[in-house]
Design a protein around this motif. Structure first.
Motif, PDB file in Angstrom:
ATOM      1  N   ASP A 124       0.811  -1.191   0.048  1.00 36.25           N
ATOM      2  CA  ASP A 124      -0.028   0.066  -0.085  1.00 36.25           C
ATOM      3  C   ASP A 124       0.712   1.192  -0.059  1.00 36.25           C
ATOM      4  O   ASP A 124       0.513   2.207  -0.650  1.00 36.25           O
ATOM      5  N   GLU A 125       1.752   1.183   0.569  1.00 34.00           N
ATOM      6  CA  GLU A 125       2.872   2.248   0.801  1.00 34.00           C
ATOM      7  C   GLU A 125       3.572   2.597  -0.661  1.00 34.00           C
ATOM      8  O   GLU A 125       3.728   3.834  -1.048  1.00 34.00           O
ATOM      9  N   THR A 128       0.826   4.099  -3.004  1.00 31.77           N
ATOM     10  CA  THR A 128       0.789   5.655  -2.469  1.00 31.77           C
ATOM     11  C   THR A 128       1.972   6.614  -3.026  1.00 31.77           C
ATOM     12  O   THR A 128       1.765   7.439  -3.419  1.00 31.77           O
ATOM     13  N   GLU A 129       2.988   5.733  -2.842  1.00 34.92           N
ATOM     14  CA  GLU A 129       4.247   6.623  -3.310  1.00 34.92           C
ATOM     15  C   GLU A 129       4.234   6.983  -4.707  1.00 34.92           C
ATOM     16  O   GLU A 129       4.762   7.991  -5.142  1.00 34.92           O
TER      17      GLU A 129
END
Length: 159
Positions: A124-125, A128-129
């Motif tokens: 997820d990170e 998002t990035e």
């Protein structure tokens, strides 16, 4: 009279898997060559300074903002535009209502296409990035993130 022939390039560019003979000024941006010379209008002019991501294309599998890349720099590289892909991400954007006006959508899809090429199971990170490099002024990013996750799942199931 000044010789201006050295200010222009007549080159083959590899665009969407096809070799295209193009003639352009050495200082011309890839975005202009794609839109004005080749008629590929999926990459959109937005901010024209690399902030919005509406002009994102893939160059050798990496998401690049075509408003920041000189066309001459792409000689010998593989350029992919929104017109050159058929990916689950496009259907996922529709299913998850990941766009409103649609102006930024090709850039987001190309960025996500690059993510899927370079990361088989992004966190997820990471998602998002990757999404931070593009701007949408109409909708929240949650729908876009859900579309990316759906495309990852589809890709995983098709392997």
């Amino acid at each position: 009279m000044e010789d201006t022939s050295s200010l222009h390039t007549n080159a083959l560019l590899s665009v969407n898997g096809e070799e295209k003979r193009v003639y352009f000024r050495n200082a011309e941006l890839l975005l202009g060559v794609l839109r004005n010379t080749l008629g590929l209008t999926g990459a959109k002019p937005g901010c024209l300074n690399g902030d919005c991501g509406a002009c994102t294309v893939n160059i050798d599998g990496i998401a690049q903002k075509s408003c920041l890349v000189l066309a001459i720099e792409t000689i010998g590289k593989d350029i992919t535009t929104i017109e050159g892909i058929q990916e689950p991400i496009q259907g996922a954007f529709i299913e998850h209502f990941a766009f409103q006006c649609g102006y930024c959508t090709p850039g987001f899809i190309m960025n996500c296409h690059s993510l899927l090429l370079n990361r088989t199971n992004p966190s997820d990170e990471e998602i998002t990035e990757w999404l931070e490099s593009n701007i949408c002024r109409c909708t929240g990013y949650q729908e876009i993130k859900e579309a990316v996750k759906a495309a990852i799942e589809i890709s995983r199931n098709n392997i």
